[in-house]
Design an enzyme around this catalytic site. Structure first.
Site, mmCIF file in Angstrom:
data_model
loop_
_atom_site.group_PDB
_atom_site.id
_atom_site.type_symbol
_atom_site.label_atom_id
_atom_site.label_comp_id
_atom_site.label_asym_id
_atom_site.label_seq_id
_atom_site.Cartn_x
_atom_site.Cartn_y
_atom_site.Cartn_z
ATOM 1 N N GLU A 469 0.826 -1.213 0.000
ATOM 2 C CA GLU A 469 0.000 0.000 0.000
ATOM 3 C C GLU A 469 0.860 1.262 0.000
ATOM 4 O O GLU A 469 0.512 2.263 -0.618
ATOM 5 C CB GLU A 469 -0.965 0.005 1.194
ATOM 6 C CG GLU A 469 -1.981 -1.129 1.179
ATOM 7 C CD GLU A 469 -2.709 -1.300 -0.151
ATOM 8 O OE1 GLU A 469 -2.897 -0.309 -0.885
ATOM 9 O OE2 GLU A 469 -3.076 -2.447 -0.469
ATOM 10 N N HIS A 475 3.623 6.427 -5.168
ATOM 11 C CA HIS A 475 3.300 6.704 -6.570
ATOM 12 C C HIS A 475 2.423 7.964 -6.629
ATOM 13 O O HIS A 475 2.597 8.832 -7.493
ATOM 14 C CB HIS A 475 2.556 5.508 -7.167
ATOM 15 C CG HIS A 475 2.513 5.479 -8.656
ATOM 16 N ND1 HIS A 475 1.696 4.614 -9.356
ATOM 17 C CD2 HIS A 475 3.165 6.206 -9.598
ATOM 18 C CE1 HIS A 475 1.860 4.805 -10.655
ATOM 19 N NE2 HIS A 475 2.738 5.771 -10.823
#
Length: 679
Positions: A469, A475
């Site tokens: 996660e 990202h």
């Protein structure tokens, strides 16, 4: 009174948001968006600055108002909040369709794309415009009025169905518990599971132990309980959730919701000129065709199946020889697998748990990020959250610039959706007044919390989940793209979005990283060498079986959406059985209704896209193999991954970014090698 949802001057005021604030704020925001777009369309000539940027700004405001509402509905749900949340879904769906089918807006974007200005726009701005034009077409902008109206109805209904599906799974999970007062019935269960069950019983003012269908409660029973009847009872309750089977048969049943969802998706695809929903889904993905996806999945299944069959044969012989077990049932596999793993590798999750206390794991995760990307993560106190267990952190780069922030919500609790996920609170973008908006993420897991005076102690699997996660989180947070439409995970093809998450998991298996990710919660001692060696040796235990399980889900999802005709001609259970016959080595019992709680495809974004996990795992395995060659903390390699993948968001095609980092296109062999499957 001012509505806290409308205050966008800082982070969301979770503690001030009440159900009655929700609908007025969201409906007002949608109305403002429509008015703004209509005003902008009254000009003669369109440009990025006169059209796209102001639309992005007002859409971002709507998104920032809806984000805390949607998030709270997932993590601190209650009836009033759910009702207010669900009441907004038709208006949000209608707005999305209104934008997507607005022919004047579509023509305005086309005019910008055809103008001389287009060449002067940044690559990210160009991508936003070309993707918007594609999405207009996928929203039915070219349909006649009757078909547009039908499209809008279908989209709105699908939005409602997804929410109801999710609500049913949550209610069905909450709607069953097992109360036990005789410790003899719990033989085999580790202290950690007993402690958590006792703590839960006390919180409900009961004697003894209470077990639920939340994963931290359910999994230890299936894995360790000697009591076979208890394992079976919990397995039946878990695998029949939200279906017409099991202890709550018919209550919260998702069967008809699945049929209606599939029927409407098929109708939607046909409306837009696609053969089926799988083809519609691929219009915005990396994969080019159904043939390519099917070929990819079946090739992996064929390569994995012989080894998976061998795993099953080994397990069956072991259980029969050492435990005089008869024919193994679905509720026996985890139990005997754990026994076999313990005997073969002298390792168990429970032995490892004391070495993965929350504080050490979280600090270790931040250290990995620091070594790879020269970043510092620090906790920020005093931030308003939705629950006392939630913490807030900032990420800064080596120059001291803020890159992003995140909320961390790690423990399972009632009224919190199961699973683990990353979601956006706000995206990185440059606002119209030229100020910088920094990305903020929600990182949510469902791990066992602290028990008694012990800190939260994680299994290694939970450590891997946290890294996964956090990979999504960075990202989103480390992007350098200032255009919201392709910033962070936005605009990234769905079958590439799992690349950074699966990539970061690799460090959970590296001795150099494990030396600071782990440490005994009482003594701080690192993981003993023997335990470390055994853990690494056991990494690929039954990995071919795990691979096939994921492929079974992927093939079921994709082929169902590719072949669905209608509920009479395509029986979902029969279809799943057929897929299992083709690829599985383990066939679940006939009462198992896995599909009825498969939220990824019936209430999430993975419809005809669950294959993305395996597709992106090829990318992530191959990307990591460069670190294996050059050093797992090689700073240049880390900087290359940061600059070519994480910072670029959706501003370029994923394959282009991958090749920029790796120097070539991905190869599937790295995935098989990392999984211990003969290529």
């Amino acid at each position: 009174m001012t509505n806290p949802i409308n205050d966008l001057s800082g982070l969301p005021q979770f503690s001030a948001i009440k159900p009655e604030h929700i609908q007025p704020a969201i409906e007002e925001a949608i109305a403002a968006c429509k008015t703004k777009i209509s005003d902008l369309l009254s000009q003669d000539n369109y440009s990025w600055d006169s059209l796209v940027a102001p639309i992005e700004e007002i859409d971002d405001e709507l998104s920032r108002k809806w984000s805390p509402v949607s998030h709270m509905n997932s993590v601190v749900s209650n009836d009033a909040l759910r009702e207010a949340h669900d009441a907004c879904l038709p208006a949000l769906s209608e707005y999305g369709t209104w934008v997507g089918q607005n022919a004047d807006l579509y023509n305005a974007y086309c005019q910008i794309e055809a103008s001389s200005e287009f060449a002067d726009l940044s690559e990210a701005q160009q991508k936003v415009i070309t993707q918007a034009i594609r999405d207009f077409k996928l929203s039915g902008v070219a349909l006649n009025e009757d078909k547009k109206a039908r499209y809008a109805e279908v989209k709105s209904r699908l939005s409602d169905l997804g929410s109801t599906f999710s609500n049913n799974v949550m209610d069905a999970t909450l709607g069953w518990q097992k109360h036990i007062t005789d410790i003899a019935e719990l033989a085999g269960l580790p202290e950690s599971a007993l402690g958590a069950a006792k703590q839960l019983a006390e919180s409900k003012e009961l004697d003894g132990w209470v077990f639920t269908l939340d994963i931290p409660s359910y999994l230890p029973v299936l894995t360790y309980a000697d009591n076979r009847e208890l394992r079976e009872e919990m397995y039946r309750a878990y695998t029949t959730r939200a279906s017409e089977q099991g202890p709550n048969a018919g209550k919260w049943d998702n069967t008809e919701i699945i049929n209606e969802t599939l029927t409407l998706r098929q109708e939607l695809s046909k409306l837009l000129g696609f053969e089926h929903f799988a083809e519609y889904s691929l219009a915005s993905k990396m994969a080019n065709s159904s043939e390519q996806v099917n070929g990819f999945l079946l090739d992996l299944a064929n390569r994995s199946k012989p080894q998976a069959q061998q795993d099953i044969d080994t397990l069956t012989s072991y259980a029969q020889e050492h435990f005089q077990a008869g024919e193994l049932q679905a509720w026996d596999f985890a139990y005997y697998s754990e026994k076999l793993k313990e005997q073969t590798y002298k390792i168990s999750d429970e032995q490892l748990r004391p070495y993965f206390p929350e504080s050490t794991v979280v600090k270790g995760l931040f250290e990995v990020i620091s070594r790879l990307y020269k970043l510092t993560v620090t906790e920020r106190e005093g931030v308003d959250t939705w629950h006392k267990d939630v913490r807030f952190y900032d990420i800064k780069d080596e120059s001291g610039e803020l890159r992003g922030s995140f909320y961390l919500d790690l423990y399972a609790r009632e009224k919190k959706r199961g699973g683990a996920w990353m979601d956006e609170c706000q995206v990185r973008r440059q606002k119209l007044d030229s100020t910088q908006q920094y990305p903020v993420a929600y990182l949510t897991c469902n791990f066992s919390g602290p028990v008694g005076d012990k800190p939260a102690l994680f299994t290694h699997d939970e450590v891997v989940t946290l890294f996964h996660e956090f990979g999504h989180g960075i990202h989103h947070m480390l992007t350098k793209i200032n255009v919201g439409g392709v910033s962070g995970i936005n605009g990234v093809a769905w079958d590439a979005v799992e690349l950074p998450s699966q990539f970061l998991e690799n460090w959970c298996w590296q001795p150099e990283a494990l030396s600071f990710i782990s440490g005994h919660y009482e003594t701080g001692e690192p993981l003993p060498q023997t335990l470390l060696d055994n853990m690494l040796a056991a990494r690929n235990f039954q990995s071919a079986m795990q691979m096939l399980r994921q492929l079974e889900f992927s093939i079921f999802d994709f082929s169902l959406h590719e072949n669905f005709i209608d509920a009479e001609q395509t029986n979902v259970q029969a279809w799943l059985d057929q897929v299992r016959e083709q690829v599985a080595v383990l066939t679940p019992p006939s009462f198992n209704r896995f599909q009825n709680s498969f939220g990824h495809i019936f209430a999430g974004g993975y419809a005809a896209g669950y294959y993305s996990y395996k597709w992106a795992e090829v990318l992530s395995s191959d990307a990591f193999s460069r670190f294996e060659e050059e050093g797992i903390f090689n700073q240049q390699t880390g900087q290359d991954f940061l600059h070519n993948i994480l910072e670029m968001g959706g501003s370029k095609e994923p394959m282009e970014l991958f090749v920029a980092f790796r120097g070539r296109e991905p190869e599937v062999d790295a995935l098989l090698r990392h999984s211990g499957i003969a290529a």
